[in-house]
Scaffold this motif. Sequence first.
Motif, short mmCIF file in Angstrom:
data_model
loop_
_atom_site.label_atom_id
_atom_site.label_comp_id
_atom_site.label_asym_id
_atom_site.label_seq_id
_atom_site.Cartn_x
_atom_site.Cartn_y
_atom_site.Cartn_z
N PRO A 76 18.17 121.78 1.64
CA PRO A 76 19.00 123.20 1.21
C PRO A 76 19.28 123.89 -0.24
CG PRO A 76 20.87 122.90 2.63
CD PRO A 76 19.78 121.09 2.53
N ASP A 77 18.52 124.16 -0.37
CA ASP A 77 19.48 124.70 -2.35
C ASP A 77 19.09 126.35 -2.26
OD1 ASP A 77 18.84 124.50 -4.93
OD2 ASP A 77 17.69 124.29 -5.46
N ALA A 78 19.81 126.48 -3.35
CA ALA A 78 20.34 128.32 -3.13
C ALA A 78 20.16 128.41 -4.85
CB ALA A 78 21.58 128.75 -2.33
N LEU A 79 20.39 129.41 -5.32
CA LEU A 79 20.24 130.21 -6.21
C LEU A 79 21.26 131.31 -6.43
CD1 LEU A 79 18.37 130.03 -9.08
CD2 LEU A 79 17.30 131.94 -8.88
N ILE A 80 22.10 131.30 -8.05
CA ILE A 80 22.95 132.42 -7.69
C ILE A 80 22.16 133.43 -8.84
CG2 ILE A 80 25.18 133.02 -8.79
CD1 ILE A 80 26.09 130.47 -7.23
N THR A 81 22.61 134.70 -8.87
CA THR A 81 22.04 135.00 -9.50
C THR A 81 22.69 136.79 -10.03
OG1 THR A 81 21.20 137.21 -8.00
CG2 THR A 81 19.29 135.42 -8.20
N THR A 82 22.20 137.40 -11.21
CA THR A 82 23.54 138.13 -11.45
C THR A 82 24.15 139.01 -11.15
OG1 THR A 82 21.63 138.82 -13.01
CG2 THR A 82 22.86 137.29 -13.53
N GLY A 83 22.60 139.42 -9.71
CA GLY A 83 23.32 141.02 -8.39
C GLY A 83 22.47 140.97 -7.89
N GLY A 84 21.74 142.31 -7.73
CA GLY A 84 21.63 142.65 -6.02
C GLY A 84 19.74 143.27 -6.59
N THR A 85 19.64 143.61 -7.44
CA THR A 85 18.37 144.00 -9.44
C THR A 85 17.34 142.29 -8.88
OG1 THR A 85 19.20 145.88 -9.63
CG2 THR A 85 16.80 144.36 -10.74
N PRO A 132 32.70 130.55 -20.32
CA PRO A 132 31.15 129.81 -20.69
C PRO A 132 29.80 130.32 -20.48
CG PRO A 132 31.83 129.61 -18.13
CD PRO A 132 32.96 130.55 -18.92
N SER A 133 28.62 130.05 -21.29
CA SER A 133 27.33 130.57 -21.04
C SER A 133 26.30 130.53 -19.95
CB SER A 133 26.84 130.93 -22.55
OG SER A 133 25.44 131.39 -21.88
N MET A 134 25.79 130.84 -19.43
CA MET A 134 25.18 130.44 -17.98
C MET A 134 23.65 129.78 -18.38
SD MET A 134 27.43 128.63 -15.82
CE MET A 134 26.54 128.31 -14.39
N ASP A 135 23.23 130.17 -19.48
CA ASP A 135 22.21 129.98 -19.67
C ASP A 135 21.36 128.84 -20.00
OD1 ASP A 135 22.22 133.27 -20.99
OD2 ASP A 135 22.44 132.05 -22.60
N SER A 187 18.79 139.76 -7.83
CA SER A 187 18.03 139.19 -6.63
C SER A 187 17.02 139.78 -5.64
CB SER A 187 18.94 139.16 -5.29
OG SER A 187 20.67 138.35 -5.86
N ASN A 188 16.49 140.64 -5.60
CA ASN A 188 15.41 141.86 -4.90
C ASN A 188 13.61 141.47 -5.84
OD1 ASN A 188 17.42 143.25 -2.99
ND2 ASN A 188 17.18 144.96 -4.38
N GLN A 189 14.12 141.06 -7.43
CA GLN A 189 13.04 140.86 -7.29
C GLN A 189 12.52 138.75 -7.41
OE1 GLN A 189 12.92 141.78 -11.70
NE2 GLN A 189 10.94 140.86 -12.23
N LEU A 190 13.75 138.15 -7.30
CA LEU A 190 13.57 136.84 -7.47
C LEU A 190 12.46 136.70 -5.40
CD1 LEU A 190 13.61 134.31 -8.07
CD2 LEU A 190 16.11 133.94 -7.12
N GLY A 191 13.73 137.71 -4.58
CA GLY A 191 12.78 137.22 -3.63
C GLY A 191 11.66 137.47 -3.28
N ILE A 192 11.21 138.73 -4.21
CA ILE A 192 9.55 139.41 -3.89
C ILE A 192 9.07 137.79 -4.38
CG2 ILE A 192 8.50 141.18 -4.22
CD1 ILE A 192 10.68 143.31 -3.77
N LEU A 193 8.77 137.73 -5.81
CA LEU A 193 8.64 136.74 -6.45
C LEU A 193 8.54 135.95 -5.21
CD1 LEU A 193 7.23 135.94 -8.67
CD2 LEU A 193 9.04 135.03 -9.76
N LEU A 194 9.13 135.26 -4.85
CA LEU A 194 9.37 133.90 -3.78
C LEU A 194 8.02 134.57 -2.56
CD1 LEU A 194 13.03 132.74 -4.04
CD2 LEU A 194 10.45 131.35 -5.36
N ALA A 195 8.75 134.95 -2.25
CA ALA A 195 7.37 135.65 -1.02
C ALA A 195 5.80 135.50 -1.61
CB ALA A 195 7.81 137.60 -0.37
N ARG A 196 6.34 136.14 -2.77
CA ARG A 196 3.98 136.13 -2.94
C ARG A 196 3.84 135.14 -3.12
NH1 ARG A 196 3.27 138.04 -9.45
NH2 ARG A 196 4.08 135.82 -9.48
#
Length: 111
Positions: free
Chosen positions: A55-64, A22-25, A66-75
């Motif tokens: 509570p909610d969460a999100l599954i990402t494709t990897g560490g890079t 399945p494509s998760m697009d 995840s790091n970008q999303l975490g920083i975006l959410l903090a911003r």
Amino acid sequence: PLPGPPLAVAPAADLAAGALNPSMDSWDQAPAASELETLTSRELAALVYPQATDPDALITTGGTESNQLGILLAREAPHPPHTTGPLRIVCGANAHHSIHRAAWLLGLPEP
């Protein structure tokens, strides 16, 4: 040491994933997989934040990502009124290169 045998369900899950691929697009491309991801991430969030009402969460494709999303959410998160200036990232010298890249992409000062 020799590797142990796989779990009995592992070959069946591998077969299903390989056959369906399945494509998760978007939800319309993989509705069952999308719903499974939603249920899994909610259960994980409930384990991490048992006191939260929804509570909610999100599954990402990897560490890079995840790091970008975490920083975006903090911003984008609301900050206390006494906070001045842009978000400042503090990390060790051996931090993953994606932290610096995310800061640059998101218009934040160099960590």
